[in-house]
Design a protein around this motif. Structure first.
Motif, mmCIF file in Angstrom:
data_model
loop_
_atom_site.group_PDB
_atom_site.id
_atom_site.type_symbol
_atom_site.label_atom_id
_atom_site.label_comp_id
_atom_site.label_asym_id
_atom_site.label_seq_id
_atom_site.Cartn_x
_atom_site.Cartn_y
_atom_site.Cartn_z
ATOM 1 N N THR A 303 0.812 -0.797 0.115
ATOM 2 C CA THR A 303 0.059 -0.397 0.205
ATOM 3 C C THR A 303 0.827 0.991 -0.072
ATOM 4 N N ALA A 304 0.731 2.843 -0.446
ATOM 5 C CA ALA A 304 1.051 3.718 0.013
ATOM 6 C C ALA A 304 1.716 4.050 1.057
ATOM 7 N N SER A 305 1.059 3.815 2.439
ATOM 8 C CA SER A 305 1.631 3.492 3.314
ATOM 9 C C SER A 305 2.935 2.898 3.955
ATOM 10 N N GLN A 306 2.514 1.389 3.281
ATOM 11 C CA GLN A 306 3.458 0.299 3.563
ATOM 12 C C GLN A 306 5.317 0.880 2.387
ATOM 13 N N ILE A 307 4.733 1.692 1.084
ATOM 14 C CA ILE A 307 6.130 1.874 0.447
ATOM 15 C C ILE A 307 6.550 3.008 1.407
ATOM 16 N N VAL A 308 5.818 4.080 2.137
ATOM 17 C CA VAL A 308 6.320 5.632 2.508
ATOM 18 C C VAL A 308 7.215 5.152 3.277
#
Length: 416
Positions: A303-308
Protein backbone atom coordinates in the motif's frame (compact mmCIF):
# COMPACT_ATOMS: atom_id res chain seq x y z
CA UNK A 1 -19.52 24.07 -15.98
CA UNK A 2 -20.74 20.60 -14.96
CA UNK A 3 -19.57 17.61 -16.95
CA UNK A 4 -20.01 13.84 -16.97
CA UNK A 5 -16.87 11.84 -17.75
CA UNK A 6 -16.61 8.10 -18.39
CA UNK A 7 -13.23 6.61 -17.55
CA UNK A 8 -12.01 3.41 -19.22
CA UNK A 9 -9.04 2.38 -17.12
CA UNK A 10 -6.95 -0.61 -16.07
CA UNK A 11 -7.31 0.12 -12.34
CA UNK A 12 -10.12 -0.99 -10.05
CA UNK A 13 -10.77 1.58 -7.32
CA UNK A 14 -10.95 0.24 -3.78
CA UNK A 15 -11.73 1.53 -0.30
CA UNK A 16 -8.65 -0.28 1.04
CA UNK A 17 -6.03 1.49 -1.07
CA UNK A 18 -4.69 -0.05 -4.24
CA UNK A 19 -1.46 -2.03 -4.31
CA UNK A 20 -1.47 -2.17 -8.11
CA UNK A 21 0.26 -0.08 -10.73
CA UNK A 22 -1.67 3.08 -11.62
CA UNK A 23 -2.56 3.74 -8.00
CA UNK A 24 -2.63 7.50 -8.63
CA UNK A 25 -5.81 7.28 -10.72
CA UNK A 26 -8.19 6.88 -7.80
CA UNK A 27 -6.98 9.97 -5.87
CA UNK A 28 -7.17 11.95 -9.11
CA UNK A 29 -10.77 10.89 -9.69
CA UNK A 30 -11.78 11.63 -6.10
CA UNK A 31 -10.29 15.13 -6.16
CA UNK A 32 -11.82 15.88 -9.56
CA UNK A 33 -15.32 15.19 -8.31
CA UNK A 34 -14.65 17.21 -5.14
CA UNK A 35 -13.18 20.28 -6.80
CA UNK A 36 -14.17 20.27 -10.45
CA UNK A 37 -17.97 19.94 -10.53
CA UNK A 38 -17.38 16.69 -12.43
CA UNK A 39 -19.13 13.33 -12.33
CA UNK A 40 -16.91 10.31 -13.03
CA UNK A 41 -17.79 6.69 -13.64
CA UNK A 42 -14.94 4.17 -13.93
CA UNK A 43 -15.05 1.07 -16.12
CA UNK A 44 -12.39 -1.59 -15.63
CA UNK A 45 -11.89 -5.35 -15.60
CA UNK A 46 -12.41 -7.63 -12.62
CA UNK A 47 -12.45 -11.31 -11.72
CA UNK A 48 -16.23 -11.49 -11.99
CA UNK A 49 -18.61 -13.66 -14.01
CA UNK A 50 -20.90 -10.78 -14.94
CA UNK A 51 -20.67 -7.00 -14.75
CA UNK A 52 -20.64 -5.75 -11.16
CA UNK A 53 -21.63 -2.18 -10.23
CA UNK A 54 -20.79 -0.45 -6.94
CA UNK A 55 -19.75 2.93 -5.57
CA UNK A 56 -16.36 3.88 -4.17
CA UNK A 57 -16.10 7.28 -2.46
CA UNK A 58 -18.73 8.86 -4.68
CA UNK A 59 -17.53 7.21 -7.90
CA UNK A 60 -19.69 4.64 -9.64
CA UNK A 61 -17.52 1.75 -10.81
CA UNK A 62 -18.21 -1.05 -13.26
CA UNK A 63 -16.19 -4.27 -13.08
CA UNK A 64 -16.70 -6.14 -16.32
CA UNK A 65 -15.54 -9.77 -16.72
CA UNK A 66 -11.97 -10.49 -17.76
CA UNK A 67 -12.30 -12.20 -21.13
CA UNK A 68 -9.92 -13.57 -23.68
CA UNK A 69 -9.53 -10.72 -26.14
CA UNK A 70 -8.64 -11.08 -29.79
CA UNK A 71 -5.25 -11.05 -31.51
CA UNK A 72 -1.99 -9.15 -31.12
CA UNK A 73 -3.74 -5.80 -31.20
CA UNK A 74 -5.75 -6.50 -28.04
CA UNK A 75 -9.02 -6.20 -29.94
CA UNK A 76 -12.03 -6.29 -27.65
CA UNK A 77 -14.35 -9.26 -27.85
CA UNK A 78 -17.93 -8.66 -29.01
CA UNK A 79 -19.21 -9.15 -25.46
CA UNK A 80 -16.74 -6.64 -24.02
CA UNK A 81 -17.76 -4.10 -26.69
CA UNK A 82 -21.40 -4.67 -25.81
CA UNK A 83 -20.73 -4.29 -22.07
CA UNK A 84 -18.89 -0.99 -22.50
CA UNK A 85 -21.27 0.58 -25.02
CA UNK A 86 -24.25 -0.36 -22.84
CA UNK A 87 -22.63 1.46 -19.90
CA UNK A 88 -21.94 4.46 -22.15
CA UNK A 89 -25.52 4.60 -23.41
CA UNK A 90 -26.89 4.39 -19.87
CA UNK A 91 -24.57 7.08 -18.48
CA UNK A 92 -24.57 9.33 -21.58
CA UNK A 93 -21.26 11.09 -20.76
CA UNK A 94 -20.06 14.40 -22.17
CA UNK A 95 -16.57 12.98 -22.57
CA UNK A 96 -14.81 9.60 -22.54
CA UNK A 97 -11.31 9.37 -21.07
CA UNK A 98 -9.33 6.28 -22.12
CA UNK A 99 -6.36 5.58 -19.85
CA UNK A 100 -3.64 3.84 -21.85
CA UNK A 101 -3.32 1.90 -25.08
CA UNK A 102 -2.25 -1.37 -23.42
CA UNK A 103 -5.74 -2.76 -22.95
CA UNK A 104 -8.74 -3.16 -25.26
CA UNK A 105 -10.38 0.25 -24.89
CA UNK A 106 -8.70 1.74 -27.95
CA UNK A 107 -9.97 -1.04 -30.19
CA UNK A 108 -13.56 -0.16 -29.23
CA UNK A 109 -12.83 3.45 -30.20
CA UNK A 110 -11.20 2.37 -33.47
CA UNK A 111 -14.37 0.45 -34.37
CA UNK A 112 -16.30 3.71 -33.89
CA UNK A 113 -18.72 2.07 -31.48
CA UNK A 114 -18.93 5.03 -29.10
CA UNK A 115 -21.68 7.55 -29.68
CA UNK A 116 -19.88 10.12 -27.50
CA UNK A 117 -18.02 12.51 -29.80
CA UNK A 118 -15.49 13.91 -27.35
CA UNK A 119 -12.88 11.28 -26.47
CA UNK A 120 -9.35 11.72 -25.12
CA UNK A 121 -6.58 9.14 -24.87
CA UNK A 122 -4.00 9.37 -22.10
CA UNK A 123 -0.73 7.61 -22.97
CA UNK A 124 0.45 5.33 -20.15
CA UNK A 125 3.03 3.30 -22.08
CA UNK A 126 4.08 2.80 -25.69
CA UNK A 127 4.42 -0.77 -26.93
CA UNK A 128 6.52 -0.06 -30.04
CA UNK A 129 9.39 1.74 -28.24
CA UNK A 130 9.09 -0.70 -25.34
CA UNK A 131 9.54 -3.63 -27.75
CA UNK A 132 12.95 -2.21 -28.76
CA UNK A 133 14.05 -2.51 -25.12
CA UNK A 134 12.02 -5.57 -24.16
CA UNK A 135 15.03 -7.89 -23.73
CA UNK A 136 16.69 -5.51 -21.29
CA UNK A 137 20.18 -5.91 -22.71
CA UNK A 138 20.19 -9.69 -22.17
CA UNK A 139 22.68 -11.53 -24.35
CA UNK A 140 21.66 -14.60 -26.37
CA UNK A 141 23.03 -17.03 -23.79
CA UNK A 142 21.01 -15.25 -21.09
CA UNK A 143 17.88 -15.54 -23.20
CA UNK A 144 18.50 -19.28 -23.55
CA UNK A 145 18.80 -19.52 -19.75
CA UNK A 146 15.32 -18.01 -19.52
CA UNK A 147 13.82 -21.01 -21.30
CA UNK A 148 12.21 -23.24 -18.70
CA UNK A 149 9.72 -26.10 -18.86
CA UNK A 150 6.96 -23.51 -19.28
CA UNK A 151 8.57 -22.04 -22.40
CA UNK A 152 9.14 -25.52 -23.84
CA UNK A 153 5.45 -26.32 -23.38
CA UNK A 154 4.40 -22.88 -24.66
CA UNK A 155 7.03 -21.51 -27.09
CA UNK A 156 5.05 -18.26 -27.38
CA UNK A 157 6.09 -17.57 -23.78
CA UNK A 158 9.84 -17.36 -24.46
CA UNK A 159 11.40 -13.90 -24.39
CA UNK A 160 12.08 -13.64 -28.13
CA UNK A 161 8.47 -14.55 -28.90
CA UNK A 162 7.19 -12.07 -26.31
CA UNK A 163 9.33 -9.31 -27.81
CA UNK A 164 7.93 -10.09 -31.27
CA UNK A 165 4.37 -10.03 -29.90
CA UNK A 166 5.09 -6.67 -28.28
CA UNK A 167 6.25 -5.32 -31.63
CA UNK A 168 3.20 -6.68 -33.46
CA UNK A 169 0.89 -5.22 -30.86
CA UNK A 170 2.80 -1.97 -31.23
CA UNK A 171 1.80 -1.87 -34.90
CA UNK A 172 -1.88 -1.99 -33.93
CA UNK A 173 -1.25 0.51 -31.14
CA UNK A 174 -0.01 3.02 -33.70
CA UNK A 175 -3.17 2.49 -35.75
CA UNK A 176 -5.24 3.12 -32.63
CA UNK A 177 -3.28 6.25 -31.69
CA UNK A 178 -3.87 7.56 -35.20
CA UNK A 179 -7.63 7.34 -34.64
CA UNK A 180 -7.64 9.96 -31.84
CA UNK A 181 -8.00 13.73 -32.15
CA UNK A 182 -7.13 14.40 -28.50
CA UNK A 183 -4.16 12.83 -26.68
CA UNK A 184 -2.63 13.68 -23.31
CA UNK A 185 0.92 12.83 -22.24
CA UNK A 186 3.11 13.25 -19.16
CA UNK A 187 6.53 13.72 -20.76
CA UNK A 188 8.29 15.27 -23.71
CA UNK A 189 9.75 11.86 -24.54
CA UNK A 190 6.24 10.50 -25.13
CA UNK A 191 5.22 13.61 -27.06
CA UNK A 192 8.17 13.12 -29.40
CA UNK A 193 6.90 9.64 -30.27
CA UNK A 194 3.26 10.73 -30.59
CA UNK A 195 4.15 13.54 -32.99
CA UNK A 196 5.71 10.94 -35.30
CA UNK A 197 2.69 8.63 -35.10
CA UNK A 198 -0.12 11.20 -35.20
CA UNK A 199 0.96 14.69 -36.19
CA UNK A 200 -2.60 16.06 -36.46
CA UNK A 201 -3.83 15.22 -32.94
CA UNK A 202 -4.16 17.93 -30.33
CA UNK A 203 -1.60 17.09 -27.63
CA UNK A 204 -2.18 18.09 -24.00
CA UNK A 205 0.50 18.15 -21.32
CA UNK A 206 -0.96 16.54 -18.22
CA UNK A 207 0.47 15.96 -14.77
CA UNK A 208 0.51 13.13 -12.25
CA UNK A 209 -1.01 13.27 -8.78
CA UNK A 210 0.48 11.14 -6.02
CA UNK A 211 -1.37 9.38 -3.25
CA UNK A 212 -1.96 11.54 -0.16
CA UNK A 213 0.48 9.51 1.98
CA UNK A 214 3.42 10.79 -0.06
CA UNK A 215 2.60 14.48 0.43
CA UNK A 216 2.24 14.17 4.20
CA UNK A 217 5.13 11.75 4.78
CA UNK A 218 8.02 12.56 7.08
CA UNK A 219 11.01 13.39 4.84
CA UNK A 220 13.84 10.88 4.42
CA UNK A 221 16.89 11.39 6.64
CA UNK A 222 20.48 10.37 6.01
CA UNK A 223 21.63 7.05 7.48
CA UNK A 224 25.25 6.62 8.56
CA UNK A 225 26.55 3.63 6.55
CA UNK A 226 27.80 0.47 8.22
CA UNK A 227 27.97 -2.97 6.63
CA UNK A 228 24.20 -3.19 6.12
CA UNK A 229 22.82 -0.36 3.95
CA UNK A 230 19.35 -0.82 2.50
CA UNK A 231 18.46 -0.42 -1.17
CA UNK A 232 14.86 -0.08 -2.31
CA UNK A 233 13.39 -0.82 -5.71
CA UNK A 234 10.06 -1.91 -7.14
CA UNK A 235 9.00 -4.14 -9.99
CA UNK A 236 5.48 -3.85 -11.42
CA UNK A 237 6.12 -6.79 -13.75
CA UNK A 238 8.80 -9.46 -14.04
CA UNK A 239 9.96 -8.53 -17.54
CA UNK A 240 13.54 -7.92 -18.67
CA UNK A 241 13.04 -4.25 -19.57
CA UNK A 242 12.48 -3.51 -15.87
CA UNK A 243 16.19 -4.28 -15.41
CA UNK A 244 15.98 -6.44 -12.30
CA UNK A 245 18.83 -8.67 -13.50
CA UNK A 246 21.08 -5.60 -13.62
CA UNK A 247 19.96 -4.54 -10.14
CA UNK A 248 21.03 -7.93 -8.78
CA UNK A 249 24.48 -7.49 -10.35
CA UNK A 250 24.80 -4.05 -8.75
CA UNK A 251 23.91 -5.54 -5.37
CA UNK A 252 26.53 -8.28 -5.76
CA UNK A 253 29.23 -5.65 -6.36
CA UNK A 254 28.12 -3.64 -3.35
CA UNK A 255 28.07 -6.78 -1.19
CA UNK A 256 31.86 -6.95 -1.50
CA UNK A 257 31.99 -3.76 0.57
CA UNK A 258 28.77 -4.18 2.55
CA UNK A 259 28.38 -7.91 3.40
CA UNK A 260 24.97 -7.45 5.04
CA UNK A 261 23.47 -5.14 2.42
CA UNK A 262 19.72 -5.59 1.87
CA UNK A 263 17.90 -5.13 -1.43
CA UNK A 264 14.19 -4.64 -0.69
CA UNK A 265 12.00 -5.29 -3.73
CA UNK A 266 8.37 -4.17 -3.75
CA UNK A 267 5.94 -5.77 -6.19
CA UNK A 268 6.50 -9.22 -7.60
CA UNK A 269 9.43 -10.60 -9.58
CA UNK A 270 7.71 -13.97 -9.91
CA UNK A 271 5.25 -14.65 -12.72
CA UNK A 272 3.18 -17.81 -12.40
CA UNK A 273 2.69 -19.81 -9.22
CA UNK A 274 2.55 -23.45 -10.23
CA UNK A 275 4.63 -22.93 -13.35
CA UNK A 276 6.89 -19.84 -13.10
CA UNK A 277 8.07 -17.97 -16.19
CA UNK A 278 11.62 -18.59 -17.34
CA UNK A 279 12.71 -15.02 -16.62
CA UNK A 280 11.51 -15.29 -13.01
CA UNK A 281 13.51 -18.51 -12.64
CA UNK A 282 16.47 -16.80 -14.31
CA UNK A 283 16.43 -14.09 -11.64
CA UNK A 284 16.48 -16.79 -8.96
CA UNK A 285 19.48 -18.40 -10.70
CA UNK A 286 21.32 -15.06 -10.59
CA UNK A 287 20.50 -14.63 -6.90
CA UNK A 288 21.87 -18.10 -6.14
CA UNK A 289 24.93 -17.69 -8.39
CA UNK A 290 25.84 -14.32 -6.88
CA UNK A 291 25.19 -15.62 -3.32
CA UNK A 292 22.52 -13.01 -2.64
CA UNK A 293 19.88 -15.23 -1.05
CA UNK A 294 20.34 -13.65 2.39
CA UNK A 295 20.51 -10.13 0.94
CA UNK A 296 17.18 -10.01 -0.91
CA UNK A 297 13.97 -9.03 0.87
CA UNK A 298 10.74 -9.57 -1.08
CA UNK A 299 8.20 -7.04 0.14
CA UNK A 300 5.41 -8.05 -2.23
CA UNK A 301 2.65 -5.62 -3.33
CA UNK A 302 2.51 -2.67 -0.92
CA UNK A 303 0.00 0.00 0.00
CA UNK A 304 1.04 3.65 -0.20
CA UNK A 305 1.78 3.86 3.53
CA UNK A 306 3.90 0.71 3.34
CA UNK A 307 5.90 2.13 0.42
CA UNK A 308 6.48 5.34 2.38
CA UNK A 309 7.76 3.34 5.35
CA UNK A 310 10.11 1.26 3.18
CA UNK A 311 11.49 4.37 1.45
CA UNK A 312 12.12 6.14 4.76
CA UNK A 313 14.20 3.18 5.98
CA UNK A 314 16.41 2.81 2.90
CA UNK A 315 19.72 4.48 2.02
CA UNK A 316 19.13 4.67 -1.74
CA UNK A 317 16.30 3.99 -4.17
CA UNK A 318 17.32 2.40 -7.48
CA UNK A 319 15.32 2.59 -10.74
CA UNK A 320 17.01 0.12 -13.16
CA UNK A 321 14.46 0.21 -16.02
CA UNK A 322 15.51 0.10 -19.67
CA UNK A 323 12.53 2.23 -20.69
CA UNK A 324 9.92 4.36 -18.91
CA UNK A 325 7.28 6.79 -20.19
CA UNK A 326 6.69 8.13 -16.67
CA UNK A 327 7.96 6.45 -13.53
CA UNK A 328 5.57 6.83 -10.61
CA UNK A 329 7.95 4.92 -8.31
CA UNK A 330 10.66 7.51 -8.97
CA UNK A 331 8.32 10.46 -8.31
CA UNK A 332 7.22 8.84 -5.04
CA UNK A 333 10.80 8.34 -3.88
CA UNK A 334 11.83 11.87 -4.86
CA UNK A 335 8.98 13.62 -3.03
CA UNK A 336 9.99 11.84 0.18
CA UNK A 337 13.58 12.89 -0.51
CA UNK A 338 15.22 9.51 -0.97
CA UNK A 339 18.51 9.75 -2.92
CA UNK A 340 17.98 7.94 -6.21
CA UNK A 341 20.18 6.18 -8.77
CA UNK A 342 18.37 6.01 -12.08
CA UNK A 343 19.00 4.61 -15.55
CA UNK A 344 19.28 7.30 -18.22
CA UNK A 345 16.48 6.28 -20.57
CA UNK A 346 13.05 7.32 -21.83
CA UNK A 347 11.38 10.03 -19.74
CA UNK A 348 13.38 9.36 -16.57
CA UNK A 349 15.74 12.36 -17.02
CA UNK A 350 12.63 14.58 -17.11
CA UNK A 351 11.47 13.33 -13.70
CA UNK A 352 14.79 13.99 -11.94
CA UNK A 353 17.46 16.44 -13.06
CA UNK A 354 20.74 14.54 -13.53
CA UNK A 355 23.47 15.37 -11.02
CA UNK A 356 21.15 17.75 -9.17
CA UNK A 357 18.28 15.58 -7.98
CA UNK A 358 19.57 12.08 -8.78
CA UNK A 359 22.55 10.20 -10.20
CA UNK A 360 22.07 8.59 -13.62
CA UNK A 361 23.86 5.74 -15.37
CA UNK A 362 23.79 3.83 -18.67
CA UNK A 363 21.21 1.03 -18.14
CA UNK A 364 23.72 -1.56 -19.39
CA UNK A 365 26.48 -0.44 -17.01
CA UNK A 366 25.80 -2.09 -13.65
CA UNK A 367 29.36 -1.29 -12.49
CA UNK A 368 28.78 2.46 -12.90
CA UNK A 369 25.41 2.09 -11.20
CA UNK A 370 26.96 0.32 -8.19
CA UNK A 371 29.53 3.12 -7.90
CA UNK A 372 26.77 5.75 -8.00
CA UNK A 373 24.81 3.93 -5.31
CA UNK A 374 27.91 3.73 -3.12
CA UNK A 375 28.55 7.44 -3.60
CA UNK A 376 25.09 8.32 -2.27
CA UNK A 377 25.48 5.86 0.61
CA UNK A 378 28.80 7.43 1.67
CA UNK A 379 28.52 11.10 0.67
CA UNK A 380 26.15 12.67 3.18
CA UNK A 381 26.44 16.16 1.70
CA UNK A 382 25.48 14.99 -1.80
CA UNK A 383 22.71 12.71 -0.55
CA UNK A 384 21.12 15.45 1.54
CA UNK A 385 21.51 18.06 -1.21
CA UNK A 386 19.84 15.75 -3.76
CA UNK A 387 17.12 14.98 -1.22
CA UNK A 388 16.28 18.65 -0.65
CA UNK A 389 16.38 19.57 -4.36
CA UNK A 390 14.21 16.61 -5.35
CA UNK A 391 11.54 17.36 -2.74
CA UNK A 392 11.46 21.01 -3.72
CA UNK A 393 10.69 20.28 -7.38
CA UNK A 394 8.33 17.33 -6.77
CA UNK A 395 6.08 19.47 -4.55
CA UNK A 396 5.81 21.87 -7.49
CA UNK A 397 5.50 19.31 -10.30
CA UNK A 398 3.07 17.05 -8.41
CA UNK A 399 1.18 19.80 -6.59
CA UNK A 400 -2.36 18.49 -6.18
CA UNK A 401 -4.12 21.76 -6.98
CA UNK A 402 -2.04 22.20 -10.14
CA UNK A 403 -2.65 18.62 -11.26
CA UNK A 404 -6.42 18.91 -10.74
CA UNK A 405 -6.71 22.28 -12.46
CA UNK A 406 -4.59 21.04 -15.37
CA UNK A 407 -6.91 18.05 -15.84
CA UNK A 408 -10.05 20.22 -15.62
CA UNK A 409 -8.61 22.65 -18.17
CA UNK A 410 -7.84 19.76 -20.53
CA UNK A 411 -11.42 18.49 -20.26
CA UNK A 412 -12.77 21.97 -20.97
CA UNK A 413 -10.54 22.36 -24.03
CA UNK A 414 -11.60 18.98 -25.41
CA UNK A 415 -15.28 19.81 -24.89
CA UNK A 416 -14.91 23.22 -26.53
Amino acid sequence: MSMKVLWLSNVAFTSKGTRATGGWLQPLAELLIQKGNIQIQNVTFGDVSSTQVFEINGIKQYLIPIRRQLGYGQKASHKTCADVTTIENTYNPDLIHIWGTENVWCSIHAKKLFKTQKIILDIQGLLKPYSDFYLGGLEFNDILECISFKEILMPQRNLLSKARIFKKRGFFEELYINSFCHISTQSQWVRNHIHIINSTAKIYNTKIILRSEFYSATPWTYKIPSDNPILFSSCSAAVPYKGMHQLLKMTAILKLKYPKIKLCIAGNINVGNRLPDGYSLYLKKIIKKLKLTENIVYLGPLTASQIVSALQKCNVCVIPSYIETYCLALAEALIIGVPCVVSYTGALPETAIPNKEALFYNPNDHVAAAAAIDELIQNKNKAVTFSNEARKRRFIENDRETVIQTQIDIYKKVLS
